[in-house]
Design a protein around this motif. Structure first.
Motif, PDB file in Angstrom:
ATOM      1  N   CYS A 107      66.047 115.370 -11.538  1.00 14.90           N
ATOM      2  CA  CYS A 107      65.972 116.812 -11.262  1.00 14.90           C
ATOM      3  C   CYS A 107      66.222 117.089  -9.784  1.00 14.90           C
ATOM      4  CB  CYS A 107      64.614 117.378 -11.660  1.00 14.90           C
ATOM      5  SG  CYS A 107      64.489 119.136 -11.258  1.00 14.90           S
ATOM      6  N   ILE A 141      65.482 119.696  -8.187  1.00 17.71           N
ATOM      7  CA  ILE A 141      64.412 120.455  -7.538  1.00 17.71           C
ATOM      8  C   ILE A 141      63.026 119.876  -7.842  1.00 17.71           C
ATOM      9  CG2 ILE A 141      65.813 122.557  -7.406  1.00 17.71           C
ATOM     10  CD1 ILE A 141      64.237 123.646  -9.777  1.00 17.71           C
ATOM     11  N   ASP A 182      61.235 118.803 -10.427  1.00 20.79           N
ATOM     12  CA  ASP A 182      60.375 119.485 -11.391  1.00 20.79           C
ATOM     13  C   ASP A 182      59.155 118.672 -11.790  1.00 20.79           C
ATOM     14  OD1 ASP A 182      60.858 122.096 -12.175  1.00 20.79           O
ATOM     15  OD2 ASP A 182      62.732 121.529 -13.181  1.00 20.79           O
ATOM     16  N   CYS A 220      63.442 124.362 -14.157  1.00 20.34           N
ATOM     17  CA  CYS A 220      64.891 124.481 -14.302  1.00 20.34           C
ATOM     18  C   CYS A 220      65.293 124.272 -15.762  1.00 20.34           C
ATOM     19  CB  CYS A 220      65.631 123.533 -13.361  1.00 20.34           C
ATOM     20  SG  CYS A 220      65.855 121.860 -13.937  1.00 20.34           S
ATOM     21  N   CYS A 248      65.688 120.584 -17.068  1.00 22.62           N
ATOM     22  CA  CYS A 248      64.475 119.821 -17.345  1.00 22.62           C
ATOM     23  C   CYS A 248      63.714 120.376 -18.538  1.00 22.62           C
ATOM     24  CB  CYS A 248      63.577 119.782 -16.108  1.00 22.62           C
ATOM     25  SG  CYS A 248      64.310 118.803 -14.797  1.00 22.62           S
TER      26      CYS A 248
HETATM   27 ZN   LIG Z   1      64.489 120.316 -13.186  1.00 25.85          ZN
END
Ligand SMILES: [Zn+2]
Length: 488
Positions: free
Chosen positions: A94, A96, A98, A105, A108
């Protein structure tokens, strides 16, 4: 063993992570209870900046550090990562980071839905949860928040409005971490509005997308205090949302400055290097003198990088001489500090008066002032009349900056009683020649700085000057002022 899948994590008792500011608070409380040293490597802020920083973290505030350049603001922000957990689980792959229990997101959410307990994890170290950016006027919303990635859209066969075509900006990438933004006032107003949304709503909306990302982030800004308070530089609602304003400062004592410079300057390059205490004090004294000098611009400040680079450069000059002369022991002299001018002149902005004199002249005067003060600290009460007498009766001494230590010592020994005073500098008669050369030269430089002996370009140290140089400077300035008036 750290859990490698969501299922393992669940079985080991893992659950949805707390917010990053709660996590920082929890770790800070534990460190305070354990009386652990906070923010190692940050010197001179124990009684001023650190208590405020601690309060801000305990309050779970977003914050701004207000200070001039070279006040360790970036270092302070980075040191906040010491308040993050040593490892936190995130969904593998991921962008960002997660939380597997609460992915924000689309990708995910899909992965967790399809793979469930088999969702693979990756553990993040504190450094991976830190994002830093220097604000400039050309930073865009796309940089900060995100944009459509048309290549990704084409490759994946996604609709352009699909969340999967998003290219994340810096803020989403700081999700679950610390976002350091330097020089906030340089950020365009509309970007500041974007930041305000994060602080206000706790989420970010990417242009053109129907999604909102509830970003979890600790925001830490820096700014020059004058820029920050100037009208119109920061949008008011953003200012309101920054919980704590913390003022940084330059070292308050010469001792503190010396300690910081010693920590930061690269001098541990040869086992045979010895930097005398008075050299460290002189180098630090230059910064102190510059910070109070009217010829130097106060608004931009005099960075701690000035003494750091100056010390490195002075050591290099001494190293160069030792290499040329085949000497094993490297000991910087005051002449080496003068040779460090290239490390000084670019480190401060000059006021009008200073510009008239020129950066090099100003820097030389600052070195001389610093030498004078270091001299007074060590030898202020010593009786050096016999030494001064040598020059008053016509004696002179020209030292070559690159001369071998043995040669310099032999020259300096011509000055009667000079070496008797080296004890005040912690130097003994039996010390190696490079140490003796540096110390004895410092005494003469000190006498010169105190205007007790003079110096001429061709003969070196000579009898005291009839007119003190500082008076000449004032005369010269007056002349220049009159000239300027005539021109106008
Ligand atoms: Zn994610």
């Amino acid at each position: 063993m750290r859990a490698a899948t969501l299922g393992e994590l669940r079985r080991s008792g893992g659950g949805r992570a707390a917010g990053v500011r709660d996590e920082m608070r929890r770790n800070l409380v534990a460190k305070l209870r354990a009386k652990e040293r906070l923010f190692p490597g940050v010197l001179g802020y124990d009684d001023s900046v650190l208590p405020q920083l601690v309060n801000a973290v305990l309050s779970r505030h977003h914050m701004i550090l207000l200070g001039l350049r070279g006040q360790a603001k970036s270092r302070l922000i980075r040191s906040l990562t010491t308040l993050l957990d040593p490892g936190v689980p995130a969904v593998l792959g991921c962008e960002i980071h997660d939380d597997p229990f609460a992915p924000i997101c689309q990708r995910c959410r899909d992965v967790v839905k399809h793979s469930g307990d088999d969702t693979p994890l990756r553990w993040l170290a504190p450094e991976e949860r830190y994002v830093e950016k220097l604000a400039t006027p050309d930073v865009t919303i796309a940089d900060m928040i995100g944009d459509i990635d048309p290549i990704r859209a084409a490759r994946g066969g996604h609709d352009l409005s699909s969340e999967l075509t998003m290219h994340y900006g810096l803020l989403p990438r700081a999700h679950r971490g610390i976002f350091g933004l330097n020089e906030l006032p340089d950020l365009a107003g509309r970007i500041q509005v974007g930041l305000f949304n994060i602080l206000q709503e706790g989420d970010v909306q990417i242009k053109g997308y129907p999604v909102r990302l509830p970003i979890d982030v600790a925001m830490v800004f820096t700014a020059n205090p004058e820029d920050y308070t100037a009208r119109g530089k920061i949008i008011t609602p953003l200012k309101d949302r920054i919980g704590s304003e913390i003022r940084t400062h330059y070292p308050e004592s010469l001792e503190q400055g010396v300690a910081i410079t010693q920590q930061e300057a690269w001098t541990a390059r040869s086992p045979e290097l010895r930097v005398p205490g008075y050299i460290r004090e002189v180098v630090e004294g230059i910064a102190f003198a510059a910070r109070r000098d009217k010829k130097v611009d106060k608004r931009s400040g005099v960075s701690q990088r000035l003494p750091i680079s100056a010390l490195e450069n002075a050591v290099s000059n001494a190293e160069r001489r030792a290499l040329l002369r085949g000497e094993g022991l490297v000991v910087p002299r005051i002449a080496d500090v003068y040779a460090a001018l290239p490390a000084l002149t670019g480190k401060f902005e000059l006021e009008y008066e200073g510009e008239m004199l020129g950066g090099e002249k100003v820097a030389r005067d600052l070195i001389r002032a610093a030498v004078g003060e270091a001299y007074s600290m060590h030898l202020g009460s010593a009786d050096l009349k016999p030494v001064i007498g040598f020059f008053e009766t016509g004696g002179s001494l020209k030292l070559d900056d690159d001369a071998a230590s043995s040669q310099v010592v032999a020259q300096l020994k011509r000055v009667p009683h000079l070496f008797e005073h080296l004890g005040a500098l912690g130097v003994a008669a039996g010390d190696p020649e490079p140490v003796l050369a540096s110390a004895a030269e410092f005494v003469l430089e000190g006498l010169h700085a105190r205007k007790l002996i003079g110096r001429s370009d061709d003969r070196g140290f000579v009898a005291p000057e009839p007119t003190p140089e500082s008076d000449l400077d004032i005369e010269r300035l007056e002349r220049l002022r009159r000239l300027k008036k005539q021109v106008n």
